[in-house]
Enzyme design. Structure first.
Site, PDB file in Angstrom:
ATOM      1  CG  ASN A   6      -1.728   0.774   0.953  1.00 55.94           C
ATOM      2  OD1 ASN A   6      -1.762   2.072   0.972  1.00 55.94           O
ATOM      3  ND2 ASN A   6      -2.415   1.254   2.680  1.00 55.94           N
ATOM      4  CD1 TRP A   7       3.015   1.188  -2.469  1.00 55.42           C
ATOM      5  CD2 TRP A   7       3.693   2.420  -4.014  1.00 55.42           C
ATOM      6  NE1 TRP A   7       4.214  -0.049  -3.904  1.00 55.42           N
ATOM      7  CE2 TRP A   7       4.722   0.624  -4.860  1.00 55.42           C
ATOM      8  CE3 TRP A   7       3.579   2.839  -5.964  1.00 55.42           C
ATOM      9  CZ2 TRP A   7       5.028   0.317  -6.066  1.00 55.42           C
ATOM     10  CZ3 TRP A   7       4.438   2.480  -6.713  1.00 55.42           C
ATOM     11  CH2 TRP A   7       4.517   1.739  -7.140  1.00 55.42           C
ATOM     12  CE  LYS A   8      -0.178   2.802   5.205  1.00 61.33           C
ATOM     13  NZ  LYS A   8      -0.390   3.267   6.294  1.00 61.33           N
ATOM     14  CG  HIS A  92      -5.897   2.361   4.954  1.00 60.93           C
ATOM     15  ND1 HIS A  92      -5.237   2.993   6.068  1.00 60.93           N
ATOM     16  CD2 HIS A  92      -4.845   1.328   5.380  1.00 60.93           C
ATOM     17  CE1 HIS A  92      -4.506   2.929   7.249  1.00 60.93           C
ATOM     18  NE2 HIS A  92      -3.779   1.203   6.049  1.00 60.93           N
ATOM     19  CD  GLU A  94      -2.803   5.482   6.555  1.00 61.98           C
ATOM     20  OE1 GLU A  94      -3.046   5.388   5.603  1.00 61.98           O
ATOM     21  OE2 GLU A  94      -2.209   4.488   7.385  1.00 61.98           O
ATOM     22  CD  GLU A 164      -4.144  -2.444   6.464  1.00 62.26           C
ATOM     23  OE1 GLU A 164      -2.637  -2.551   6.896  1.00 62.26           O
ATOM     24  OE2 GLU A 164      -4.658  -1.781   6.679  1.00 62.26           O
ATOM     25  N   GLY A 170       1.965   2.261  10.805  1.00 62.00           N
ATOM     26  CA  GLY A 170       2.441   3.184  10.679  1.00 62.00           C
ATOM     27  C   GLY A 170       3.832   4.030  11.804  1.00 62.00           C
ATOM     28  CB  SER A 210       4.668  -1.108  12.090  1.00 63.51           C
ATOM     29  OG  SER A 210       4.307   0.112  12.409  1.00 63.51           O
ATOM     30  N   GLY A 231       2.725  -1.143   4.547  1.00 63.18           N
ATOM     31  CA  GLY A 231       2.663   0.687   3.717  1.00 63.18           C
ATOM     32  C   GLY A 231       4.382   0.724   3.607  1.00 63.18           C
ATOM     33  N   GLY A 232       4.837   1.297   5.261  1.00 63.69           N
ATOM     34  CA  GLY A 232       6.477   1.906   4.595  1.00 63.69           C
ATOM     35  C   GLY A 232       7.338   0.942   3.736  1.00 63.69           C
TER      36      GLY A 232
HETATM   37  P1  PGA Z   1       2.955   0.205   7.614  1.00 67.18           P
HETATM   38  O1  PGA Z   1       1.179   1.032   6.771  1.00 67.18           O
HETATM   39  O2  PGA Z   1       3.016  -0.989   7.482  1.00 67.18           O
HETATM   40  O3  PGA Z   1       3.467   1.345   7.397  1.00 67.18           O
HETATM   41  O4  PGA Z   1       2.273   0.062   9.154  1.00 67.18           O
HETATM   42  C1  PGA Z   1       0.183  -0.523   6.887  1.00 67.18           C
HETATM   43  C2  PGA Z   1      -1.012   0.145   6.421  1.00 67.18           C
HETATM   44  O5  PGA Z   1      -1.565   1.213   6.433  1.00 67.18           O
HETATM   45  O6  PGA Z   1      -1.613  -0.720   5.330  1.00 67.18           O
END
Ligand code: PGA
Length: 251
Positions: A6-8, A92, A94, A164, A170, A210, A231-232
């Protein structure tokens, strides 16, 4: 196993193409692990072009439930399909947190995605205070119930669920493998109630929050963890590649 990046809201045209090429390389020997990347919408066309015949699948990070119309700034399922998307991340945390997305909206989006033949990656997970007060299963059950309400599917490949925990996204903090396994088993039980035993057994339930090359092995070796939503670490080709490798080793 499915490892999805997930590149956000990261990358732009050049860096997205570069990252895509690196992921393609990392994923070339990854079979049977499925690999997907979910870039921001404006880069989907470019990334899809770069993917060509690659085994890496494309996903989006959100979509609207309507077919078309006066919804400024939104994207429909057919638009996503026309640029090569297989998956769409829905609900998600976010989006729930910063864009006030509700369970009802997630439910409409999931229905539309499935009708259109896109595979929704439905995100669920509790906040820190909810876990501290022992309400994590109640919260997740509510989210799963809404997201799957009125849905019928013929195959376990039609839906993906990502657990999640919001407190792990994050933050560098991860659920312990035991916490992840416990919740994944719980989610599979919820899916079983709705879709039956054999479908629930085959559905991909991803862990997200994470995940990195150091903790991936412990998480991915849990019985009910069928991959990761990253994500990251998905923005760092080496880290993403190492996670794919771990998934291959444990699958
Ligand atoms: P993260 O994000 O690996 O940076 O914690 C995961 C996500 O939000 O899908």
């Amino acid at each position: 196993m499915l490892i999805a990046g997930n590149w956000k809201m990261n990358t732009e045209a050049n860096s997205a193409v570069e990252l895509t090429h690196e992921v393609m390389q990392q994923a070339s020997e990854a079979s049977p692990v499925l690999v997907a990347i979910c870039p921001p919408d404006p880069l989907l066309v470019l990334v899809n072009r770069s993917l060509k015949e690659s085994r890496v699948r494309l996903g989006a990070q959100n979509m609207h439930w309507a077919d078309s119309g006066a919804f400024t700034g939104e994207t429909s399922s057919s638009m996503l399909q026309s640029v090569g998307c297989h998956y769409v991340i829905l609900g998600h945390s976010e989006r729930r947190q910063y864009f006030a997305e509700t369970d009802q909206e997630v439910s409409k989006k999931v229905k539309k995605a499935i009708q259109s033949g896109l595979i929704p990656i439905i995100c669920v997970g509790e906040k820190l205070d909810q876990r501290k007060s022992g309400k994590e299963q109640e919260v997740v059950a509510h989210q799963v119930k809404y997201a799957l309400e009125g849905i019928t599917v013929k195959s376990s490949n039609a839906v993906v669920i990502a657990y999640e925990p919001v407190w792990a996204i994050g933050t560098g903090e991860t659920a312990t493998p035991e916490q992840a396994q416990e919740m994944h088993l719980f989610i599979r039980g919820l899916v079983e109630k709705q879709f039956g035993n054999s479908l629930a057994a085959g559905i991909h339930i991803l862990y997200g929050g994470s995940m990195n090359p150091t903790n991936a092995k412990d998480l991915l070796s849990q019985r009910d963890v069928n991959g990761g939503l990253i994500g990251g670490a998905s923005l760092k080709p080496d880290s993403f590649g190492q996670i794919i490798q771990v998934a291959k080793e444990v699958s």
